[in-house]
Write an enzyme that holds these catalytic residues in place. Sequence first.
Site, PDB file in Angstrom:
ATOM      1  N   ARG A 195      50.049  17.489  42.231  1.00 29.92           N
ATOM      2  CA  ARG A 195      49.477  18.559  41.396  1.00 29.92           C
ATOM      3  C   ARG A 195      48.198  18.085  40.699  1.00 29.92           C
ATOM      4  NH1 ARG A 195      53.033  23.077  40.176  1.00 29.92           N
ATOM      5  NH2 ARG A 195      54.150  23.389  42.141  1.00 29.92           N
ATOM      6  N   GLU A 212      52.089  24.660  36.563  1.00 31.65           N
ATOM      7  CA  GLU A 212      52.837  23.517  36.034  1.00 31.65           C
ATOM      8  C   GLU A 212      52.387  22.210  36.695  1.00 31.65           C
ATOM      9  OE1 GLU A 212      57.164  21.425  36.521  1.00 31.65           O
ATOM     10  OE2 GLU A 212      57.063  23.592  36.858  1.00 31.65           O
ATOM     11  N   ARG A 216      62.236  17.164  48.055  1.00 31.98           N
ATOM     12  CA  ARG A 216      62.905  18.386  47.605  1.00 31.98           C
ATOM     13  C   ARG A 216      63.008  19.364  48.762  1.00 31.98           C
ATOM     14  NH1 ARG A 216      61.276  18.873  41.948  1.00 31.98           N
ATOM     15  NH2 ARG A 216      61.482  16.766  41.083  1.00 31.98           N
ATOM     16  N   ARG A 272      53.544  23.418  46.814  1.00 27.03           N
ATOM     17  CA  ARG A 272      54.997  23.236  46.863  1.00 27.03           C
ATOM     18  C   ARG A 272      55.358  22.532  48.168  1.00 27.03           C
ATOM     19  NH1 ARG A 272      58.719  25.438  43.536  1.00 27.03           N
ATOM     20  NH2 ARG A 272      57.159  26.868  42.695  1.00 27.03           N
TER      21      ARG A 272
END
Length: 517
Positions: A479, A429, A342, A357
């Site tokens: 995560r 999340e 990403r 991230r």
Amino acid sequence: KMKNLKLSEIIFSMILSHRLVIGFQKMGPQSLVSQICSRTSQASKIRQENILRAQEARLAGRKSVNCDEISLNTQLVWKFPEIVLKNLELRNSGEESKKSVYKIGVLMEKRNKLIAGRDAALNNRKKLSTEIGKLLSKKLNEEADKAKEEVTKFKAEADKSNNEIDALDKDINDLFMRLPNLLDSRVKQGEDEKSNELICEWGAEYVKKGEDFLWHDDIADLLKGWDPVGSAKISGSRFSVLKGSVAKLERALSQFFMDVHTNKHGYEETSVPLIISQSALEGTGQLPKFEEDLFKTNHQVGGENSYLLPTAEVPLTNLYRETILEEKDLPISMVALTPCFRAEAGSYGRDTKGLLRQHQFYKVELVKITTPQASMEQHEILTSHAETVLKLLKLPYRKMRLCSGDTGFSARMCYDLEVWLPGQNSYREISSCSNCGDFQAQRMGLRYRTSLKSEDSKKTKATIMPCHTINGSGIAVGRALIAVLENYFDPIEKYLEIPEALVPYMGGINKLHCISK
């Protein structure tokens, strides 16, 4: 010309066009292929317009509309722009999206007039063609020649209209592909994540709070398992190098997730390409709107632009692109473990610390293809499967239904699972589970064969309908690694306890001790 046609459509067209096959030698292969493609394209458009007219009939005269019962398509945008504009308002979409709705309406009006003109020309041509035969039988050659000239003129008019319609269709599609999915009626109105709806919480007894708990990157550093300097040398920021026991823990999590989903939940393990074509990304909704969030390569695949895989949702769903499935074979459940890439263009400055991230991360992705009737149930089942692995790891989490302004582009409704991170003293999340309805299936030609009762008869007839697609993280490995590090590290004794479920995957090791400098 043939490459984008389904085999069944080609065969069906050839059966209908038996006169073309008989006259193959006279026409030549190129002319034959051209006519087959033309007839197939027309038949496909007729089927699609029949579906759209049926939806229009259902909507006619209603004072209010439940978006759960309808699909987003160009006819809806044209005939019922207020529904689409309301949806864009709920999603806090920009003015460009709203302008697209009006532009599509104008172009559809123009298209409709062109179709009427083309059909009139074709009807006139058909009548004159019949008349020519009669004139020739009566040996009225001069009148027949005049009629032939008129036929040529009407054919030219129809061809010109078809070319203009094709150009309009491209413009309409370019605008339409940037419109987000219709929202489920259960989605609460809200601007951003602050308005998301709490559905449930799990693991209150495992929640740890206090100033002694560390961030995951500090823990990984104590375990000598994280090398930020090394990753910066190789690739710059937002990449990571994991080593030793921390790298092994990441691998253990991946294997554990895959085993649970394949052995316990019944998903089919699938290994997929990491370089994805433009059309595949258009099918799932990442393109054209979110190209800046993708890593584009400098090579083409299948004659198209290509990109690094952003999520295994894309190849898994596209495996059934341009396919007609049998209802008895649904639902189809697939799982894949892949690295994901990403660019995160819209998140500059956010979550720069640690591993939260990243441009590259591992994720276990769950995908289901199902019928509209089973869609809601299968969404709940898939979400529960993602919850199961968190429960097995004894990681406290909460389940949130995203509000209208936070729901993703392709989703009708989305659940986020947020895991508790004691080092950050907050929920973050770890999984996102989306029901996309028929949004993706419509874009990629993914359908299934079913039997429906006609409204005016007790008889059933075979019908081809768009499938529903559901996807979710099962779960994001990076995560999950963060969550295990922060929830299982003892800040007093300075060791990381291995979750019981992961001990077999760690070779029987149940503790990782800090390595002194």
